[in-house]
Design a protein around this motif. Structure first.
Motif, PDB file in Angstrom:
ATOM      1  N   GLY A 163      -1.443  -7.586  -4.974  1.00 40.63           N
ATOM      2  CA  GLY A 163      -1.078  -6.480  -5.845  1.00 40.63           C
ATOM      3  C   GLY A 163      -0.722  -5.250  -5.054  1.00 40.63           C
ATOM      4  N   ARG A 164      -1.094  -4.104  -5.596  1.00 44.23           N
ATOM      5  CA  ARG A 164      -0.694  -2.834  -4.990  1.00 44.23           C
ATOM      6  C   ARG A 164      -1.863  -1.868  -5.039  1.00 44.23           C
ATOM      7  N   VAL A 165      -2.075  -1.163  -3.936  1.00 44.38           N
ATOM      8  CA  VAL A 165      -3.066  -0.098  -3.908  1.00 44.38           C
ATOM      9  C   VAL A 165      -2.346   1.209  -3.602  1.00 44.38           C
ATOM     10  N   HIS A 166      -2.627   2.215  -4.405  1.00 43.17           N
ATOM     11  CA  HIS A 166      -1.963   3.511  -4.276  1.00 43.17           C
ATOM     12  C   HIS A 166      -3.050   4.566  -4.099  1.00 43.17           C
ATOM     13  N   VAL A 167      -3.057   5.233  -2.944  1.00 40.71           N
ATOM     14  CA  VAL A 167      -4.056   6.261  -2.654  1.00 40.71           C
ATOM     15  C   VAL A 167      -3.351   7.593  -2.463  1.00 40.71           C
ATOM     16  N   THR A 168      -3.714   8.571  -3.276  1.00 42.15           N
ATOM     17  CA  THR A 168      -3.228   9.939  -3.106  1.00 42.15           C
ATOM     18  C   THR A 168      -4.425  10.797  -2.727  1.00 42.15           C
TER      19      THR A 168
ATOM     20  N   ALA B 185       0.841  -1.194   0.000  1.00 41.17           N
ATOM     21  CA  ALA B 185       0.000   0.000   0.000  1.00 41.17           C
ATOM     22  C   ALA B 185       0.880   1.249   0.000  1.00 41.17           C
ATOM     23  N   TRP B 186       0.459   2.231  -0.799  1.00 43.49           N
ATOM     24  CA  TRP B 186       1.127   3.524  -0.835  1.00 43.49           C
ATOM     25  C   TRP B 186       0.045   4.580  -0.625  1.00 43.49           C
ATOM     26  N   VAL B 187       0.082   5.226   0.519  1.00 41.05           N
ATOM     27  CA  VAL B 187      -0.928   6.218   0.868  1.00 41.05           C
ATOM     28  C   VAL B 187      -0.221   7.554   1.074  1.00 41.05           C
ATOM     29  N   GLN B 188      -0.568   8.521   0.238  1.00 41.69           N
ATOM     30  CA  GLN B 188       0.148   9.796   0.232  1.00 41.69           C
ATOM     31  C   GLN B 188      -0.824  10.956   0.428  1.00 41.69           C
ATOM     32  N   GLY B 189      -0.351  11.993   1.119  1.00 38.49           N
ATOM     33  CA  GLY B 189      -1.097  13.236   1.196  1.00 38.49           C
ATOM     34  C   GLY B 189      -2.155  13.304   2.271  1.00 38.49           C
ATOM     35  N   GLY B 190      -2.290  12.276   3.088  1.00 39.37           N
ATOM     36  CA  GLY B 190      -3.305  12.290   4.130  1.00 39.37           C
ATOM     37  C   GLY B 190      -3.071  11.167   5.121  1.00 39.37           C
ATOM     38  N   SER B 191      -3.912  11.094   6.131  1.00 38.50           N
ATOM     39  CA  SER B 191      -3.768  10.075   7.161  1.00 38.50           C
ATOM     40  C   SER B 191      -4.466   8.788   6.758  1.00 38.50           C
ATOM     41  N   ALA B 192      -4.174   7.711   7.507  1.00 37.56           N
ATOM     42  CA  ALA B 192      -4.794   6.410   7.272  1.00 37.56           C
ATOM     43  C   ALA B 192      -5.293   5.855   8.598  1.00 37.56           C
TER      44      ALA B 192
ATOM     45  N   GLU C   6      -2.794  -3.665  -9.915  1.00 41.40           N
ATOM     46  CA  GLU C   6      -2.521  -2.349  -9.345  1.00 41.40           C
ATOM     47  C   GLU C   6      -3.744  -1.461  -9.455  1.00 41.40           C
ATOM     48  N   SER C   7      -4.150  -0.883  -8.328  1.00 44.63           N
ATOM     49  CA  SER C   7      -5.304   0.012  -8.296  1.00 44.63           C
ATOM     50  C   SER C   7      -4.857   1.359  -7.744  1.00 44.63           C
ATOM     51  N   THR C   8      -5.260   2.429  -8.429  1.00 48.58           N
ATOM     52  CA  THR C   8      -4.857   3.773  -8.052  1.00 48.58           C
ATOM     53  C   THR C   8      -6.087   4.607  -7.747  1.00 48.58           C
ATOM     54  N   PHE C   9      -6.065   5.253  -6.599  1.00 47.03           N
ATOM     55  CA  PHE C   9      -7.138   6.161  -6.201  1.00 47.03           C
ATOM     56  C   PHE C   9      -6.544   7.551  -6.009  1.00 47.03           C
ATOM     57  N   GLU C  10      -7.082   8.532  -6.703  1.00 49.79           N
ATOM     58  CA  GLU C  10      -6.700   9.925  -6.473  1.00 49.79           C
ATOM     59  C   GLU C  10      -7.906  10.590  -5.832  1.00 49.79           C
ATOM     60  N   GLY C  11      -7.994  10.461  -4.528  1.00 51.92           N
ATOM     61  CA  GLY C  11      -9.143  10.946  -3.778  1.00 51.92           C
ATOM     62  C   GLY C  11      -9.061  10.403  -2.371  1.00 51.92           C
ATOM     63  N   ALA C  12      -9.998   9.514  -2.006  1.00 54.81           N
ATOM     64  CA  ALA C  12     -10.012   8.886  -0.688  1.00 54.81           C
ATOM     65  C   ALA C  12     -10.686   7.531  -0.809  1.00 54.81           C
ATOM     66  N   LEU C  13     -10.354   6.629   0.119  1.00 53.34           N
ATOM     67  CA  LEU C  13     -10.911   5.283   0.119  1.00 53.34           C
ATOM     68  C   LEU C  13     -11.430   4.953   1.509  1.00 53.34           C
TER      69      LEU C  13
ATOM     70  N   GLN D 174      -6.783  -0.364 -12.709  1.00 49.99           N
ATOM     71  CA  GLN D 174      -7.907   0.519 -12.418  1.00 49.99           C
ATOM     72  C   GLN D 174      -7.380   1.840 -11.898  1.00 49.99           C
ATOM     73  N   LYS D 175      -7.837   2.929 -12.497  1.00 46.32           N
ATOM     74  CA  LYS D 175      -7.464   4.255 -12.038  1.00 46.32           C
ATOM     75  C   LYS D 175      -8.734   5.023 -11.723  1.00 46.32           C
ATOM     76  N   ILE D 176      -8.917   5.336 -10.458  1.00 49.42           N
ATOM     77  CA  ILE D 176     -10.110   6.041 -10.021  1.00 49.42           C
ATOM     78  C   ILE D 176      -9.698   7.417  -9.522  1.00 49.42           C
ATOM     79  N   ILE D 177     -10.028   8.435 -10.323  1.00 47.49           N
ATOM     80  CA  ILE D 177      -9.761   9.803  -9.903  1.00 47.49           C
ATOM     81  C   ILE D 177     -11.013  10.257  -9.166  1.00 47.49           C
ATOM     82  N   GLY D 178     -11.060   9.946  -7.913  1.00 47.20           N
ATOM     83  CA  GLY D 178     -12.240  10.214  -7.110  1.00 47.20           C
ATOM     84  C   GLY D 178     -12.169   9.418  -5.822  1.00 47.20           C
ATOM     85  N   SER D 179     -13.261   9.427  -5.068  1.00 47.02           N
ATOM     86  CA  SER D 179     -13.300   8.794  -3.752  1.00 47.02           C
ATOM     87  C   SER D 179     -14.349   7.693  -3.726  1.00 47.02           C
ATOM     88  N   VAL D 180     -14.082   6.658  -2.920  1.00 51.41           N
ATOM     89  CA  VAL D 180     -14.983   5.508  -2.801  1.00 51.41           C
ATOM     90  C   VAL D 180     -15.390   5.356  -1.343  1.00 51.41           C
TER      91      VAL D 180
END
Length: 357
Positions: A331-336, A61-68, A315-322, A297-303
């Motif tokens: 695999g890999r999950v990347h949340v910015t 997991a790669w979580v950037q720009g916020g808390s988890a 590999e799944s990429t979220f540009e928002g929040a999860l 999967q690239k999700i520019i948004g929040s789930v």
């Protein structure tokens, strides 16, 4: 159960009298049917929030720009990198490397094999034990002496202060009732105002939705589709959603989308939400569902799916929040983190203006 193809199914409604075909003259701004309210700022306050556990094998997991925040445990194999604070209420275990740019807190134990590097403080209610390297630049806070086989570098040691409780609001009185919102939209929506009806189609379609709230039930489609959101739009879908093939949500500049789903979400192949408009797409999933992401999967948004399990393959990429229940996968999950963008009655998207052809 009605089964609705995620994104592409909605696009099957093209040809219902809406404008916005690519390459043709566009209006300066679409008309306002209604201005739907959004709960996004109340539910998306951190980059990652899990009501259950994070259990995964792979690149991590790669979580950037916020808390988890994880109400359960983090049990992983691989490399994991968090730029902000991490609260893993149930404990941390696994094999691999864990890097935390803020502070790491748990009411349980930090236990495993590998390297743990924490820029801030490390607080563990049941202690710390590991084989590998421990580096805490701030203060190590445990109720007992650490049990570490390997090397350890600690800035200071201090007393442990118990956590107030799990970090994510997952109680019955705390979660957003997505199912109730969808039920209400079935009774009151803007479908009739723009000439939309329930329909079914297979093939390549394109559809533009203007500011308003829309309800869809029992729509099925397969193929390549593009849905353009031109304004402040809320879409309510009854049934499970699936993508088969290539499907996209596209937002015009400044537009927002709130998508409510009462069913499972399965994406197979290449899918993307909101190729533009960071923070403007919000997906809400009702009930104990399964959210499956297979492939790129690239999700520019929040789930938001607090009672659903997120299953990852690839590999799944979220540009928002999860916000989910459990994350399980290979695999890999990347949340910015990107703060959600919403429209209000005062917003330009919600103000009527002359139509210019």
């Amino acid at each position: 159960m009605n089964r609705t193809v995620l994104m592409s199914a909605l696009l099957a409604l093209a040809g219902c009298g809406l404008s916005g075909v690519d390459g043709q003259a566009r209006r300066s701004r679409s008309p306002i049917v209604s201005c739907p309210a959004s709960p996004a700022k109340e539910v998306f306050t951190s980059a990652l929030c899990l009501c259950g556990d994070y259990r995964a094998v792979g690149e991590g997991a790669w979580v950037q720009g916020g808390s988890a925040g994880i109400n359960g445990v983090v049990d992983v194999v691989g490399a994991h990198d968090f730029s902000g604070d991490v609260v893993a209420f149930g404990g941390v275990s696994g094999v691999g490397n864990l890097t935390v740019g803020g502070s790491l807190s748990t009411a349980g134990r930090v236990d495993g094999v590998g390297d743990v590097r924490v820029t801030g403080d490390l607080s563990a209610g049941s202690g710390v034990s590991n084989v590998g390297h421990l580096e805490v630049q701030g203060t190590l806070r445990t109720p007992e002496a650490e049990q570490w086989v390997g090397t350890a570098t600690v800035g200071a040691k201090g007393a442990y202060a118990p956590l107030a409780g799990p970090p994510c609001g997952c109680g019955a009185e705390q979660v957003l009732d997505v199912g109730a919102a969808i039920a209400a939209a079935k009774v009151k929506n803007d479908n009739a105002a723009v000439g939309l009806s329930l329909t079914q189609s297979v093939g390549e379609r394109a559809l533009t939705l203007v500011s308003g709230s829309y309800f869809f039930d029992g729509i099925q489609a397969v193929g390549q589709h593009t849905l353009t959101v031109d304004g402040a739009v809320a879409i309510y879908v009854s049934g499970s959603l699936e993508t088969v093939g290539r499907a996209q949500f596209k937002l015009t500049e400044g537009s927002t989308l709130d998508l409510y789903v009462d069913g499972d979400v399965n994406m197979v192949g290449e899918s993307s939400f909101g190729a533009t408009g960071q923070g403007a797409v919000k997906l809400y999933v009702a009930g104990e569902r399964k959210v499956s992401l297979v492939g790129g999967q690239k999700i520019i948004g929040s789930v938001y799916a607090p009672a659903a399990d997120l299953e990852l393959v690839g590999e799944s990429t979220f540009e928002g929040a999860l916000f989910a229940r459990n994350v399980l996968g290979v695999g890999r999950v990347h949340v910015t983190f990107a703060a959600p963008v919403i429209a209000t009655p005062e917003s330009e998207l919600c103000q009527a203006s002359p139509v210019v052809n």
